[in-house]
Design a protein around this motif. Structure first.
Motif, PDB file in Angstrom:
ATOM      1  N   UNK A 195      12.821  51.380 -38.300  1.00 42.78           N
ATOM      2  CA  UNK A 195      11.973  52.522 -38.585  1.00 42.78           C
ATOM      3  C   UNK A 195      11.980  52.903 -40.050  1.00 42.78           C
ATOM      4  N   UNK A 196      10.890  53.526 -40.490  1.00 45.82           N
ATOM      5  CA  UNK A 196      10.761  53.914 -41.898  1.00 45.82           C
ATOM      6  C   UNK A 196      11.905  54.829 -42.329  1.00 45.82           C
ATOM      7  N   UNK A 197      12.382  54.614 -43.541  1.00 45.95           N
ATOM      8  CA  UNK A 197      13.426  55.456 -44.111  1.00 45.95           C
ATOM      9  C   UNK A 197      14.801  55.259 -43.527  1.00 45.95           C
ATOM     10  N   UNK A 198      15.020  54.151 -42.838  1.00 49.19           N
ATOM     11  CA  UNK A 198      16.308  53.921 -42.183  1.00 49.19           C
ATOM     12  C   UNK A 198      17.316  53.263 -43.123  1.00 49.19           C
ATOM     13  N   UNK A 199      18.597  53.482 -42.819  1.00 48.30           N
ATOM     14  CA  UNK A 199      19.690  52.793 -43.500  1.00 48.30           C
ATOM     15  C   UNK A 199      20.421  51.967 -42.451  1.00 48.30           C
ATOM     16  N   UNK A 200      20.258  50.651 -42.515  1.00 47.36           N
ATOM     17  CA  UNK A 200      20.819  49.767 -41.485  1.00 47.36           C
ATOM     18  C   UNK A 200      22.202  49.310 -41.928  1.00 47.36           C
ATOM     19  N   UNK A 201      23.212  49.658 -41.143  1.00 47.26           N
ATOM     20  CA  UNK A 201      24.604  49.325 -41.471  1.00 47.26           C
ATOM     21  C   UNK A 201      25.227  48.353 -40.473  1.00 47.26           C
ATOM     22  N   UNK A 202      24.485  48.019 -39.414  1.00 46.04           N
ATOM     23  CA  UNK A 202      24.951  47.052 -38.417  1.00 46.04           C
ATOM     24  C   UNK A 202      23.791  46.122 -38.066  1.00 46.04           C
ATOM     25  N   UNK A 203      24.126  44.903 -37.672  1.00 47.49           N
ATOM     26  CA  UNK A 203      23.086  43.962 -37.268  1.00 47.49           C
ATOM     27  C   UNK A 203      22.310  44.495 -36.074  1.00 47.49           C
ATOM     28  N   UNK A 204      21.055  44.057 -35.966  1.00 47.48           N
ATOM     29  CA  UNK A 204      20.141  44.538 -34.938  1.00 47.48           C
ATOM     30  C   UNK A 204      19.800  43.391 -33.999  1.00 47.48           C
ATOM     31  N   UNK A 205      19.918  43.609 -32.695  1.00 52.15           N
ATOM     32  CA  UNK A 205      19.598  42.580 -31.713  1.00 52.15           C
ATOM     33  C   UNK A 205      18.100  42.279 -31.705  1.00 52.15           C
ATOM     34  N   UNK A 206      17.747  41.163 -31.075  1.00 54.15           N
ATOM     35  CA  UNK A 206      16.337  40.817 -30.922  1.00 54.15           C
ATOM     36  C   UNK A 206      15.590  41.927 -30.181  1.00 54.15           C
TER      37      UNK A 206
END
Length: 223
Positions: A195-206
């Protein structure tokens, strides 16, 4: 000799892609010639805004069935935000015997050891560093940065103002939303959306939608 070119998708993103084509043509007139395109027009199965097309002097050719009637040697590029839709349009264009054009805006900064597959679109002010793989019909939108050793798989989408850190993998048909940041070494799974403006700190599943700061799973996506 100019290469005939059509853009699949006559909406806003398609018109932005045309700006890249025009920029490439401008560069071809300078001291370092590049491929020059003769823009034939837009192809779209919907009902494009003809007023907006007319203001930029662009022709609307017709639906995707028009692909079979293009001149010999015509190339195509895809101006659609959805990676899944780009895959389908690529299949239709390939069935019609067309080859994709790879578009890179002159203001983009491309580092050493960068592999760019056919059909990729790299927009204005993008920064790509070293040992980066950019897949078939992957799109990197305006003012985004891609760090070292990253992989953007086929039909992936990086929206404007994103920061992709080193050794990140963005899977096929995945989309990174505007103004998002992906920490180093993570995987964004196939068909997933950040999503817009997100900070991803962990891998994301399919096929997973994540959003927030830090990003958390919102739902599983259909596929």
């Amino acid at each position: 000799m100019a290469t005939p070119l059509v853009i699949l998708g006559a909406g806003g993103h398609g018109r932005e892609v045309l700006d890249i084509v025009n920029d490439i043509n401008d560069q071809s007139l300078g001291d370092s010639p590049t491929e020059y395109f003769e823009f034939m027009g837009f192809i779209d199965d919907g009902e494009p805004d003809m007023d907006r097309l007319s203001r930029i002097g662009a022709r609307f050719i017709g639906p995707t069935s028009s692909l079979e009637h293009l001149p010999p040697g015509c190339k195509y590029t895809i101006g659609i935000g959805s990676g899944a839709v780009r895959r389908k349009l690529n299949d239709a264009a390939a069935a019609a015997g067309l080859e994709p054009a790879t578009l890179i805006h002159s203001s983009a900064t491309i580092g050493s050891d960068v592999r760019i597959a056919p059909g990729a679109v790299i927009c204005a002010q993008v920064s790509v560093t070293t040992n980066v793989s950019i897949g078939r019909h992957a799109h990197i939108n305006r003012n985004s940065a891609v760090g070292h050793d990253a992989t953007l798989a086929d039909y992936s989408t990086v929206n404007p103002l994103c920061a992709i850190s080193g050794e990140v993998t963005v899977g096929e048909e995945a989309m990174v939303g505007t103004n998002s940041a992906i920490n180093q070494g993570l995987i964004i799974g196939r068909g997933s959306i950040v999503g817009s403006g997100s900070a991803v700190t962990k891998s994301v599943n399919d096929y997973t939608l994540v959003a927030g700061v830090p990003a958390v799973v919102k739902k599983t996506l259909p596929h």
